[in-house]
Scaffold this active site. Structure first.
Site, PDB file in Angstrom:
ATOM      1  N   ILE A 160       0.821  -1.212   0.000  1.00 28.36           N
ATOM      2  CA  ILE A 160       0.000   0.000   0.000  1.00 28.36           C
ATOM      3  C   ILE A 160       0.854   1.262   0.000  1.00 28.36           C
ATOM      4  O   ILE A 160       0.344   2.365   0.132  1.00 28.36           O
ATOM      5  CB  ILE A 160      -0.968   0.024   1.201  1.00 28.36           C
ATOM      6  N   GLY A 161       2.157   1.107  -0.142  1.00 25.75           N
ATOM      7  CA  GLY A 161       3.040   2.256  -0.206  1.00 25.75           C
ATOM      8  C   GLY A 161       4.437   1.821  -0.571  1.00 25.75           C
ATOM      9  O   GLY A 161       4.958   0.860  -0.017  1.00 25.75           O
ATOM     10  N   GLY A 221       8.485   3.216  -1.545  1.00 27.44           N
ATOM     11  CA  GLY A 221       9.452   4.292  -1.575  1.00 27.44           C
ATOM     12  C   GLY A 221      10.816   3.791  -1.985  1.00 27.44           C
ATOM     13  O   GLY A 221      10.987   2.634  -2.360  1.00 27.44           O
ATOM     14  N   ALA A 222      11.813   4.684  -1.937  1.00 30.32           N
ATOM     15  CA  ALA A 222      13.151   4.341  -2.395  1.00 30.32           C
ATOM     16  C   ALA A 222      13.808   3.293  -1.510  1.00 30.32           C
ATOM     17  O   ALA A 222      14.581   2.468  -1.988  1.00 30.32           O
ATOM     18  CB  ALA A 222      14.021   5.601  -2.439  1.00 30.32           C
ATOM     19  N   THR A 223      13.520   3.297  -0.219  1.00 24.86           N
ATOM     20  CA  THR A 223      14.185   2.365   0.691  1.00 24.86           C
ATOM     21  C   THR A 223      13.220   1.508   1.484  1.00 24.86           C
ATOM     22  O   THR A 223      13.659   0.721   2.318  1.00 24.86           O
ATOM     23  CB  THR A 223      15.080   3.138   1.686  1.00 24.86           C
ATOM     24  N   ALA A 224      11.929   1.640   1.251  1.00 26.15           N
ATOM     25  CA  ALA A 224      10.978   0.903   2.079  1.00 26.15           C
ATOM     26  C   ALA A 224       9.674   0.663   1.335  1.00 26.15           C
ATOM     27  O   ALA A 224       9.344   1.359   0.378  1.00 26.15           O
ATOM     28  CB  ALA A 224      10.702   1.665   3.374  1.00 26.15           C
ATOM     29  N   THR A 225       8.946  -0.348   1.814  1.00 22.72           N
ATOM     30  CA  THR A 225       7.617  -0.664   1.293  1.00 22.72           C
ATOM     31  C   THR A 225       6.698  -0.935   2.476  1.00 22.72           C
ATOM     32  O   THR A 225       7.101  -1.587   3.437  1.00 22.72           O
ATOM     33  CB  THR A 225       7.664  -1.901   0.382  1.00 22.72           C
ATOM     34  N   VAL A 226       5.471  -0.422   2.401  1.00 17.54           N
ATOM     35  CA  VAL A 226       4.486  -0.661   3.452  1.00 17.54           C
ATOM     36  C   VAL A 226       3.452  -1.658   2.935  1.00 17.54           C
ATOM     37  O   VAL A 226       2.953  -1.534   1.821  1.00 17.54           O
ATOM     38  CB  VAL A 226       3.795   0.643   3.882  1.00 17.54           C
ATOM     39  N   ASP A 265       6.051  15.305   5.471  1.00  8.85           N
ATOM     40  CA  ASP A 265       5.319  14.664   4.373  1.00  8.85           C
ATOM     41  C   ASP A 265       3.812  14.768   4.582  1.00  8.85           C
ATOM     42  O   ASP A 265       3.088  13.794   4.408  1.00  8.85           O
ATOM     43  CB  ASP A 265       5.744  13.202   4.246  1.00  8.85           C
TER      44      ASP A 265
END
Length: 596
Positions: A114-115, A117-122, A240
């Site tokens: 559900i999200g 990013g460059a260094t992470a995923t949710v 953010d």
């Protein structure tokens, strides 16, 4: 790149069990962050350290000897992974057994992303022992490039975050090379979801005069401000604030998505220096304050107030100002133009006449270019506009019950944006010359399909190059170890419309990679190519602008029939720990060359 053949890859570390599928899924969807659980730069800064107990600290009774021997000093950890493990374990040990959440990856079943990013995923996830749905942020610690002290301190500070308008932190632990942060999952989605469903419910014709009414906006923003007030009074900056990060619970509670670590890792001890806040350039900067864009003197919590003003416009009109433009153009418009207003998104006179003076005053005061002139969160809560706000039951009725029959609108990984080119002005500065913005998102499904095709092209292997082969770029001529031309290139002359290029750069494992691609004048833009390189995780997100600028330089050389075939340039992402920048070996540098 419309017709480019992008080749190259980065070494990836395989995660176990559910994390393996999760990591693969995140790599395929890392283009932008539009989900309610945004993973690029959230909260930075720390709580007042007086309120925190440090890991391994000792305590004594005032004026007396300690009643028991002090605990031994904490073990010396030498990597972010070890630091995260130590910090997380220390936090869990402080909790009562009944309050502890499981700290083994096998206790959770990861579901959809559900999200990204460059260094992470949710991910949404299911906690098996507790029979409860949660959100889990999987952070790649190798990519974070943070210090051990920062990581230990920030994980502890994040755990102390406790406010009804901030998403709850449950626990964190290590899974292979990732830090998993477990948090509350709000089941009604984000305000971005609500906006999309509202537009679908009332129709685009009606929505162009305003999406949410003033009462709903006042109620939502009031709760957001309470969360921001809590952050700011405790020395934090969120960085953010946008509709995608404002979540709604089924009881009408509004919470700020505070996924902490990726943003917390960007600074230490309240240090807001230029070096510590570079990460803010990840993603589309529509909500970014001017002082954050400029990166000259750093910034403070007033950056969140600017973002709140943009959020106010977003809740009213459905989109942030300049949302149709590429990131570089957004930067230019924000820095060069007067602050946005409610009318910035308007296409006709009196389009947003339904919104009153008190709402426009709130927006005006939040969007002062001088941070010192912006009010604090506490001051904003006293504005007359918030007298229009209602309680949680009102949000349940207007935003949940009234939209219950409207299906959830799927998130696309990125919006279609205008094309354009980087050009040098009369003073030698780079500027973005854009074409026309897109007028509709109706082609988003076709765009997603095309993007998937491009990602498959980007999976071609990169050739590993020796360090010695990087020499020679500093002089501007072809490097002695420059990548060789493609096979058969000497026999045929490529179309003048298309240039074959190669970017030589070190990956996260510090190996030299040659990334081959082509540039077609009629179809490609340098900003678009650089963005694709970031999306494919072939270059660091912080290097997007510098790569685009030097790509344009090389194109200019080619068009002017210059003999110069290669450019070596410093990277904004810098070097890893214990490395020294070296242009010869391309440590902290990259080299872009024309292929024959």
């Amino acid at each position: 790149m419309s017709s480019s053949n992008l080749a190259g890859n980065t070494n990836t570390t395989t995660t176990s069990s559910a994390a393996s599928a999760a990591a693969a899924h995140s790599a395929a969807n890392a283009s932008t962050i539009t989900s309610e659980y945004s993973t690029t730069q959230t909260t930075t800064g720390t709580f007042n350290t007086d309120t925190l107990s440090s890991i391994g600290s000792t305590s004594t009774l005032h004026g007396s000897q300690p009643s028991q021997p002090p605990p031994p000093p904490p073990p010396q950890v030498s990597s972010p992974i070890a630091a995260a493990a130590a910090a997380s374990a220390a936090l869990v040990a402080q909790l009562n057994p009944a309050d502890r959440w499981p700290t083994e990856p096998s206790a959770y079943k990861l579901d959809e992303s559900i999200g990204v990013g460059a260094t992470a995923t949710v991910f949404t996830a299911y906690c098996l022992p507790r029979n409860e749905k949660v959100a889990i942020k999987c952070i790649n610690l190798e990519k974070c490039q943070t210090s051990v002290d920062e990581l230990s301190h920030e994980i502890q500070a994040m755990s102390q975050c406790n406010h009804p308008n901030v998403v709850s932190y449950y626990t964190s632990f290590i899974a292979q090379e990732e830090l998993w942060v477990v948090m509350r999952l709000l089941n009604c989605g984000s305000m971005l979801d609500i906006l999309k469903r509202k537009v679908k419910a009332i129709g685009k014709e009606q929505a162009q005069f305003g999406v949410l009414d003033e009462v709903s906006i006042a109620t939502v923003l009031r709760e957001v401000l309470k969360g921001l007030e809590y952050f700011h009074l405790n020395g934090q900056i969120h960085r953010d604030i946008k509709a995608g990060n404002i979540l709604l619970a089924d009881d009408g509670t509004i919470q700020i998505a505070d996924f902490g670590v990726s943003g917390w890792l960007a600074s230490s001890g309240g240090d807001l220096s230029r070096q510590k806040v570079r990460h803010t350039f990840v993603g589309t900067p529509c909500w970014m304050a001017p002082e954050v864009m400029e990166q000259v003197q750093g910034y403070d919590f007033k950056a969140d107030i600017w973002s709140l003003g943009i959020l106010a416009i977003e809740l009213a009109t459905g989109t942030a100002p300049y949302h149709k433009y590429p990131p570089m153009k957004v930067l230019m418009l924000t820095l060069q133009n007067d602050p946005p207003t409610l009318e910035t998104n308007a296409e006709r006179k009196d389009q947003y006449k339904a919104y009153g003076k008190s709402f426009k005053t709130l927006i005006r005061d939040c969007l002062q270019k001088d941070p010192a002139k912006r009010p604090t969160a506490s001051e904003l809560l006293k504005y007359s506009f918030f007298k229009k706000g209602k309680d949680k039951k009102y949000l349940v009725h207007t935003l949940i019950e009234n939209l219950a029959s409207v299906p959830v609108v799927a998130h696309h990984s990125s919006k279609k944006v205008a094309s354009g080119k980087l050009r040098k002005d009369a003073h030698g500065n780079w500027e973005f010359e854009y074409d026309s913005p897109q007028e509709s998102d109706d082609d988003s499904d076709l765009e997603d399909e095309e993007r998937e095709k491009k990602k498959k092209k980007a999976s071609a292997s990169a050739s590993g190059a020796g360090a010695a082969g990087a020499a020679g770029g500093a002089t501007g001529g072809a490097a002695s170890g420059a990548p060789s031309a493609q096979e058969g290139g000497g026999a045929t002359t490529p179309c003048p419309e298309t240039l074959n290029m190669v970017l030589r750069v070190r990956n996260q494992q510090r190996e030299l990679n040659d990334i081959k691609f082509d540039y077609t004048k009629s179809a490609d833009t340098v900003e678009g190519i650089a963005h694709e390189l970031v999306t494919a995780e072939l270059i660091d997100c912080h290097d997007l602008v510098i790569v685009a600028a030097n790509l344009q330089k090389l194109i200019d050389f080619a068009e002017s029939k210059s003999d110069r075939r290669s450019i070596t340039f410093a990277l904004n992402s810098g070097v890893h720990a214990n490395e020294i920048p070296d242009e010869r070996t391309l440590t902290g540098f990259a080299q872009i060359s024309l292929l024959d």
